[in-house]
Structure formats: C-alpha cells, structure tokens
Write an enzyme that holds these catalytic residues in place. Structure first.
Site, PDB file in Angstrom:
ATOM      1  N   LEU A 223      -6.480  16.778  12.183  1.00  0.00           N
ATOM      2  CA  LEU A 223      -5.839  16.587  11.644  1.00  0.00           C
ATOM      3  C   LEU A 223      -6.437  15.142  11.098  1.00  0.00           C
ATOM      4  CD1 LEU A 223      -2.217  17.869  13.375  1.00  0.00           C
ATOM      5  CD2 LEU A 223      -3.197  18.203  11.483  1.00  0.00           C
TER       6      LEU A 223
ATOM      7  N   VAL B 286      -6.639  12.329   7.406  1.00  0.00           N
ATOM      8  CA  VAL B 286      -6.494  11.023   7.786  1.00  0.00           C
ATOM      9  C   VAL B 286      -7.256   9.761   7.873  1.00  0.00           C
ATOM     10  CG1 VAL B 286      -3.809  11.658   7.756  1.00  0.00           C
ATOM     11  CG2 VAL B 286      -5.353  10.847   9.297  1.00  0.00           C
ATOM     12  N   SER B 287      -8.655  10.124   7.694  1.00  0.00           N
ATOM     13  CA  SER B 287      -9.758   9.644   7.974  1.00  0.00           C
ATOM     14  C   SER B 287     -10.340   8.636   6.990  1.00  0.00           C
ATOM     15  CB  SER B 287     -10.873  10.116   8.509  1.00  0.00           C
ATOM     16  OG  SER B 287     -11.731  10.393   6.562  1.00  0.00           O
TER      17      SER B 287
ATOM     18  N   LYS C 153       9.600   8.059  11.861  1.00  0.00           N
ATOM     19  CA  LYS C 153       9.632   8.756  11.592  1.00  0.00           C
ATOM     20  C   LYS C 153       9.032  10.081  11.921  1.00  0.00           C
ATOM     21  CE  LYS C 153       9.479  10.569   6.772  1.00  0.00           C
ATOM     22  NZ  LYS C 153       8.993  10.153   5.143  1.00  0.00           N
TER      23      LYS C 153
ATOM     24  N   ASP D 121      11.731   9.941  -5.721  1.00  0.00           N
ATOM     25  CA  ASP D 121      13.062  10.230  -4.201  1.00  0.00           C
ATOM     26  C   ASP D 121      14.477   9.200  -4.059  1.00  0.00           C
ATOM     27  OD1 ASP D 121      15.055  11.058  -3.681  1.00  0.00           O
ATOM     28  OD2 ASP D 121      14.020  11.326  -1.392  1.00  0.00           O
TER      29      ASP D 121
END
Length: 605
Positions: free
Chosen positions: A297, A301-302, A346, A437
């Site tokens: 994981l 996102v490195s 979040k 959105d």
C-alpha cells in the site's frame, strides 16, 4: 546465462539508441512570423505519430496537447474514442497557432502548450520523446527565459512551443487553408510528403525551401485535411527492411531468455516448496503478511510520502476516541483532536490512491487542504487527514432550519469562492482535474464563512474521457454524463449551476417528489424580461428577501446559473467566464450597506 542476458540487454539498448534521432533539426530556435503578412492566430494541425507505451491511448495524447479526444478523433478519421492506439498510428492534432513576440525584435510562430515537469524530464527529452520533435529544446529555452534548464523542479509549469505557421494572405487567396506541421523523417522525400498529404512538390518548396534535413519541420500547404489511412497494428515493413533481421534476432534472443528464466524459476519454486515441507514452515506468518500489505500500500502512494505527514493508526484512534460514532461529522468522516488542533479524518477502504495523487498537485485557498494520511495494514484501510472547517457544509447551512440563515452578500461570496476553486482545478492543473461530485454537501465553510471544495474521491485527472461507471449525486449530475458517460470540466460547471440555484432559492437539489431543481428552472425561466423577474420573486429564498439585496444582482446570478445548466456542454460558460461574471456582481453588491434599500422596495417598482 548471465552473459546471455547481458549481451541481449546491451544489444537492445544499442538498437533503441540508433533508432532515435541523432541529427539535430536545421531550425532549432523557431520560425519567424510577420503580423503584416499573416493573421495574428489561426487554427491548424500537426501530424503526430504514436510512439512509446505511454501514448497508446487517445486520452494520454489529448492530455499532452490539452485538447479533447473528439478534437483529435474527427480529423484523424478515428471511429472510437476509447479503442487503444498502436505504434506508428497517425493522428492530426489541432493547434491554435499564434504569432508571438519573444523580444523587441523577434516574432515567432508557435502554439503554446503547458507541460508540468515530471521526474527525469529535461527540455530535450520532452521535446524529442513526447512531442516527437514538433519543437526543440532551444526554442523551449527561448520562450521560458526565466527557467534554468539544468535546475528544473518537479511540478514546474513550462511552455513548450509547438512549431506551426498560419497561411499568408496570398496563400489564403490561393485556397491554402492549412499549413500542416510535419516532422521530416530520414526516409522522406519532398515528393513522398506531397503525395501523402495531397499537396504538390512545388508548393512545399515555396514554403520551406529545398534544403530540408531530417527532423526539420515541414509546413505542408493544403486546402483541406487529407483522410488518414491508419497503418496496420503490426510493424510496417516500409523503411524498416534494413532492420528486419535485427528485430527477428532480438525476438529470438528474447524468447530464449524467457524460456531459460522460466525453467530456472520453475526449479527454484519447486526446490523452495520441498524445503518448506522439510522444515515444516508452510504456515504464513501473520506479522509477515501484515508487513507485505503495508509495503504494497505504501508503494502505491510513494510519490506522496515527501509532501504529507504519515500518521500512525494509534494516533488517529486516540484523536477520535477509538473512532467514536459521536464524533462522526458526516458519513465516515470523524472529528479528531491532535497536536492542539482539530482535524477531519476520513476513513475509507483502500481506494484513495487516485485521490492522493490528485490532491498532491493542487494547492488553493478554496480547496480543503489535506494534512496527511495513514495506512492501517491490519484491515487495509486508509485514512485521509484534512483541515477541519468550523462551520460545516453549505448544505447544512442552507437546509437545516436550526442554522443561522445566510445573507445574500454571504451567499454571493460563497459562490465566488466555489467558482475560484473550480477554475483552479480546471485551468491550472495539467492534466486538468474534473471534480465530478460538486454539490452543496461537498462545500465546506471555515470560521470566516469562506467556502472550500472538499471530497475528491470521485475526481478524474484528465478530461474529455468516456466512462461506463456512472457515479454522482441525483440532481447534480450533468445530462451528457448520465446518458453517455462523458467526463469533462463542463460537468462540473453544470453541478455548480445547481449549487447556484440552491444559494438563490434555499431549496434542495431534488424535492420530496424526486424532481430536480434544475428541471423546474428549465420549465419556468426563459429570459430576463419582467415576467421572469416576477417569477424570480417567488423563487428566491425568503431569508434573502428579508435582508438587503439587489434584484439585479440576483438576476445576474440566476442568468449565470441558467447558462451553466445548458443541455449542450459546449454552450456552457467556462469557470473563467463564471468567475468574471460573479465578481462583477460581487463588486456591485459589496458597495451596499447592511441598512441599504429593501429588496421588497425593488420588487415593488
């Protein structure tokens, strides 16, 4: 075995090196233009051939050239916007060519393309590998005089001048409507180019001269675009017969290497399983598995690790009192207290990689700031830690009867804030970001009641795409996205129009009967006449009517909302136009005092 692989890799490297341009183009600084002879700008095209694994889809090329996919597909004779491209596929790229003044004595003709520097980029590599010599590194230096080529930073915006020319007045009279930018290849001749584009050798020489070198730009004069005949997906034998033996040899060498490596891998796996059985260690170590998940994981996102703080799950758990439901702000967002400050935390399953990648390249006062993130390897959850905004969402402020009502001036200021945030992600990020959105519950208000756009969970980096996975909130979704899956900045404009209607009316985007607010507006408001003004009186929120406001100001915002809701996306204004129009209203209204005239007096006139 090692020697065989080494020999193969060296040979492959030599092959690709000799396949790339080794000769610099003759004209490296650009092409002069004369405003007395040509128009200041024109619409033209560049001939572009797909090369490399990162250009095998239309979306990546449209993002590179900052145009929509249909704008490339139509002139290029493509029947699908989503089908993969293949090496050497030919495309016509639309350009807006302009005569630009680069100094007091020199005007150069080119199309300005904004490009964001990535890791490993240089002016030379981008010019040759991405734009395929449609520009040169020397010209990039000329049009970016403040940048230091040997000291570029990741994320830095650079103008790349794509060489082009506009027809002269004489050429236009002779039915020359386009001068197509074409990169002269080593195997080309002037006559072969003339034949390919439906031009003539004489006319090409008149524009370019007869001393054309490989990798020079040739401006091909045509009255109309020729129909492109797309080559076969297989490697064309034209101009490559002299390398066919080398390619076949490489293929055989690669096949041998794959077979040998496969056999070695198979023996290794077999031996490893026998050893595990022998020593009795077939069980998976839970801690090892946990470590593998965390590493996997983190690898996703490195790129974000150097920009954001990486929190531990224990810190977030303590901040939210074990994710106490009483601290839920909305959905799966918790209010947490750390280091003397409140944060919005979040919680989500591991699908935040794209959101993180988008958030790391945006930084604007009207976007909610991401402070950091956390990865919980126990259950593969991800937590995004945002700044906490004291006054909650715009939706709550407008529709919760317990909340203090918003004045018209405040609503107008909020509209400008939202528009500024959307303008930033639409115009100042490359590729452009579509939020997808935009709604009142995703607009948050800080202590000074300034608005910030939140929740980039559905955002798309790169626009003018088509998707079959339709997401969004009823009442805010643009018709073209709902019916055809078209993703563009204009879908955000539509949603913003709905938010404007909420600000004006105080009503929700969808009523209790399930009817959308924008549909009601379509049915009842068709113009700016007195009849429209009378209908508007019944549409405006009573809380607005109780305070000072100008009917002209409300009518102006209503006009912007209606324009934003046009069923044809191309007819909707851009966020740049909307910001300008709203700010005119804002300037007008800011001059009014709180004890100014009553709106009821305005309606009574």
């Amino acid at each position: 075995m090692t020697l065989l692989i080494l020999f193969f890799l060296l040979h492959l490297n030599n092959f690709f090196q000799t396949s790339s341009p080794q000769i610099l183009p003759g004209n490296t600084t650009g092409y002069a233009c004369n405003l007395n002879q040509t128009a200041p700008s024109c619409h033209t095209y560049a001939f572009f051939q797909v090369m490399g694994p990162n250009q095998l889809d239309l979306a990546s090329i449209s993002d590179l050239f900052s145009v929509s996919r249909p704008m490339i597909a139509k002139p290029s004779n493509l029947t699908s916007l989503t089908s993969p491209l293949f090496p050497n596929q030919a495309l016509f790229i639309p350009l807006t060519c302009t005569c630009n003044s680069v100094n007091t004595t020199t005007n150069l003709s080119y199309a300005k393309l904004n490009y964001t520097i990535k890791k490993g980029d240089t002016f030379y590599l981008v010019s040759t590998n991405l734009f395929h010599n449609l520009t040169t590194y020397q010209s990039v230096e000329i049009v970016n005089p403040t940048l230091v080529p040997i000291n570029l930073t990741i994320g830095q915006d650079v103008i790349f001048p794509i060489f082009c020319k506009c027809p002269t007045k004489t050429q236009l009279q002779n039915q020359v409507n386009y001068l197509i930018s074409y990169v002269f290849q080593p195997y080309d001749t002037i006559s072969s180019i003339a034949s390919r584009f439906g031009s003539t050798t004489t006319s090409i020489v008149e524009v370019n001269g007869d001393k054309i070198r490989p990798w020079d730009i040739v401006f091909v004069p045509v009255s109309r675009l020729p129909e492109l005949k797309q080559p076969s997906p297989t490697v064309s034998s034209d101009h490559r017969s002299d390398r066919s033996g080398e390619v076949i040899g490489l293929a055989i060498g690669l096949g041998v290497c794959v077979v040998v490596l496969f056999l070695i891998g198979g023996f290794w796996v077999y031996g490893e399983s026998l050893w595990k059985k022998k020593v009795g260690k077939n069980k998976i170590d839970p801690e090892s598995k946990k470590f593998e998940v965390e590493v996997s994981l983190m690898a996703d996102v490195s790129e974000c690790l150097d920009k954001y703080k990486v929190y531990k799950i224990e810190e977030l758990s303590e901040a939210t009192k074990g994710f106490d439901e009483r601290l839920v702000i909305q959905g799966s967002v918790f209010k947490g207290y750390m280091d003397g400050k409140y944060y919005a935390i979040k919680k989500m399953k591991w699908n935040a990689c794209e959101e993180l990648k988008i958030l790391q390249k945006v930084n604007h006062g009207n976007l909610v700031m991401l402070e950091g993130f956390c990865i919980d390897s126990n259950d593969a959850n991800c937590y995004l830690v945002y700044e906490y905004l004291d006054n909650g969402s715009l939706y709550t402020r407008l529709h919760d009867s317990k909340m203090e009502r918003l004045s018209w001036r405040r609503r107008l200021r909020i509209a400008v804030d939202i528009a500024n945030g959307l303008q930033y992600i639409h115009e100042h990020t490359i590729p452009r970001v579509v939020h997808k959105d935009v709604k009142s519950s995703n607009i948050l208000l800080d202590a000074q009641m300034r608005a910030k756009i939140a929740n980039f969970g559905l955002a798309k980096s790169g626009c003018n795409a088509i998707t079959r996975h339709i997401v969004g909130t009823q009442g805010y979704v643009a018709p073209e996205y709902l019916s055809d899956g078209v993703v563009s900045t204009k879908m955000d404009v539509f949603s913003f129009g709905v938010v404007l209607l909420e600000l004006i009316s105080g009503r929700e985007a969808v009523n209790e009967e399930g009817k959308a607010l924008w549909v009601e507006v379509y049915e009842n408001f068709n113009g700016n006449d007195e009849k429209g003004r009378h209908k508007l009186k019944g549409f405006i929120d009573d809380d607005v009517l109780r305070g000072p406001c100008s009917i002209d100001s409300v009518m102006n915002v209503m006009s912007i909302a209606i324009a934003s809701l046009h069923r044809d996306p191309s007819r909707r204004p851009s966020m740049v136009d909307i910001v300008y129009a709203l700010c005119k209203s804002d300037d007008l209204f800011t001059d009014l005092s709180e004890d100014g005239f009553s709106p009821r007096q305005v309606f009574a006139r």
